[in-house]
Design an enzyme around this catalytic site. Structure first.
Site, PDB file in Angstrom:
ATOM      1  CG  HIS A 101      -0.137  -0.085   2.470  1.00  0.00           C
ATOM      2  ND1 HIS A 101       0.029  -1.520   3.121  1.00  0.00           N
ATOM      3  CD2 HIS A 101       0.214   0.966   3.429  1.00  0.00           C
ATOM      4  CE1 HIS A 101       0.813  -1.286   4.295  1.00  0.00           C
ATOM      5  NE2 HIS A 101       0.719   0.063   4.355  1.00  0.00           N
ATOM      6  CG  HIS A 103       1.110   5.059   4.184  1.00  0.00           C
ATOM      7  ND1 HIS A 103       0.301   5.088   5.488  1.00  0.00           N
ATOM      8  CD2 HIS A 103       1.859   4.161   4.034  1.00  0.00           C
ATOM      9  CE1 HIS A 103       0.679   4.089   6.029  1.00  0.00           C
ATOM     10  NE2 HIS A 103       1.677   3.367   5.229  1.00  0.00           N
TER      11      HIS A 103
HETATM   12  P1  AMP Z   1       1.991   0.260   7.352  1.00  0.00           P
HETATM   13  O1  AMP Z   1       2.610   0.607   8.662  1.00  0.00           O
HETATM   14  O2  AMP Z   1       2.714   0.987   6.039  1.00  0.00           O
HETATM   15  O3  AMP Z   1       1.689  -1.211   7.366  1.00  0.00           O
HETATM   16  O4  AMP Z   1       0.454   0.800   7.413  1.00  0.00           O
HETATM   17  C1  AMP Z   1      -0.526   0.263   7.649  1.00  0.00           C
HETATM   18  C2  AMP Z   1      -1.700   1.168   7.963  1.00  0.00           C
HETATM   19  O5  AMP Z   1      -2.910   0.611   7.888  1.00  0.00           O
HETATM   20  C3  AMP Z   1      -1.763   1.964   9.092  1.00  0.00           C
HETATM   21  O6  AMP Z   1      -1.530   3.471   8.791  1.00  0.00           O
HETATM   22  C4  AMP Z   1      -2.961   1.769   9.863  1.00  0.00           C
HETATM   23  O7  AMP Z   1      -3.542   2.842  10.341  1.00  0.00           O
HETATM   24  C5  AMP Z   1      -3.818   1.332   8.606  1.00  0.00           C
HETATM   25  N1  AMP Z   1      -5.039   0.392   8.896  1.00  0.00           N
HETATM   26  C6  AMP Z   1      -5.074  -0.618   9.601  1.00  0.00           C
HETATM   27  N2  AMP Z   1      -6.052  -1.144   9.364  1.00  0.00           N
HETATM   28  C7  AMP Z   1      -7.053  -0.595   8.778  1.00  0.00           C
HETATM   29  C8  AMP Z   1      -8.273  -0.379   8.586  1.00  0.00           C
HETATM   30  N3  AMP Z   1      -9.374  -1.365   9.023  1.00  0.00           N
HETATM   31  N4  AMP Z   1      -8.971   0.758   7.698  1.00  0.00           N
HETATM   32  C9  AMP Z   1      -8.015   1.722   7.442  1.00  0.00           C
HETATM   33  N5  AMP Z   1      -6.571   1.630   7.613  1.00  0.00           N
HETATM   34  C10 AMP Z   1      -6.179   0.944   8.365  1.00  0.00           C
END
Ligand code: AMP
Length: 142
Positions: A101, A103
Site C-alpha cells: 500500500h 500512504h
Molecule cells: P503500514 O505501517 O505501512 O503497514 O501501514 C498500515 C496502515 O494501515 C496504518 O497506517 C494503519 O492505520 C492502517 N490501517 C490498519 N487497519 C486499517 C483499516 N481497517 N482501515 C483503514 N486503515 C487501516
C-alpha cells in the site's frame, strides 16, 4: 495466494468496512483509520501482494495514476498545500499490514510532521562507497 487473515483483502472483498474514496478495476483507495494528518489515504492493489518487491511491474501504471488522481483530490478536499507519498516494506521499515500500500499524506505549512532532515554522509568517499555497493548489487540482479 492471499493469506486468510489479510485485513486489506477483507476490505477489498467488503468483509470489513472502509471509508472508500476511489476504486477502479485494479486499485482501491480509502482513508487510513489512524491518519498521520487529516485526509491520510491508503492506495492499494486489489490483488494481494505483500510488498513493493512482490508487486508485478504491470500494476505500476494503475497504482501511479491512482496516487496522482486521488492525491490531487485529497489535497483539494482538505485544503493541503503538499503531499507525501510513503510506502513501507518489512517490519524494520514500519510495515504493519503485509498487503502492499501507498500512504498519501496531505501536508500543510507548519503542520509539525517531521520526516526530515536527514544526516549528511561524513565524507565523499563514504557516499561513493554506498553508491558503488548499490550499483554492484544491481549488476548482480541483471
Ligand atoms: P503500514 O505501517 O505501512 O503497514 O501501514 C498500515 C496502515 O494501515 C496504518 O497506517 C494503519 O492505520 C492502517 N490501517 C490498519 N487497519 C486499517 C483499516 N481497517 N482501515 C483503514 N486503515 C487501516
Amino acid at each position: 495466494m492471499e493469506p486468510a487473515d489479510c485485513i486489506f483483502c477483507k476490505i477489498v472483498k467488503g468483509e470489513i468496512p472502509c471509508a472508500k474514496v476511489y476504486e477502479d478495476g485494479q486499485v482501491l483507495a480509502f482513508l487510513d483509520i489512524a491518519p498521520v494528518t487529516p485526509g491520510h489515504v491508503l492506495v492499494i492493489p486489489k490483488a494481494h501482494h505483500a510488498d513493493l518487491f512482490a508487486l508485478p511491474d504491470s500494476l505500476g501504471a494503475a497504482l501511479l495514476a491512482a496516487q496522482k488522481r486521488v492525491g490531487r483530490a485529497v489535497m483539494a478536499a482538505v485544503g493541503a498545500s503538499g503531499l507525501n507519498v510513503q510506502q513501507n516494506n518489512a517490519a524494520s521499515a514500519g510495515q504493519v499490514v503485509f498487503h502492499a500500500h501507498y500512504h498519501l499524506i496531505p501536508r500543510r505549512e507548519g503542520d509539525g510532521l517531521r520526516l526530515w532532515p536527514g544526516t549528511p554522509y561524513a565524507d565523499a568517499a563514504g557516499m561513493a562507497a554506498v553508491a558503488a555497493a548499490v550499483r554492484e548489487a544491481l549488476a548482480s540482479l541483471e
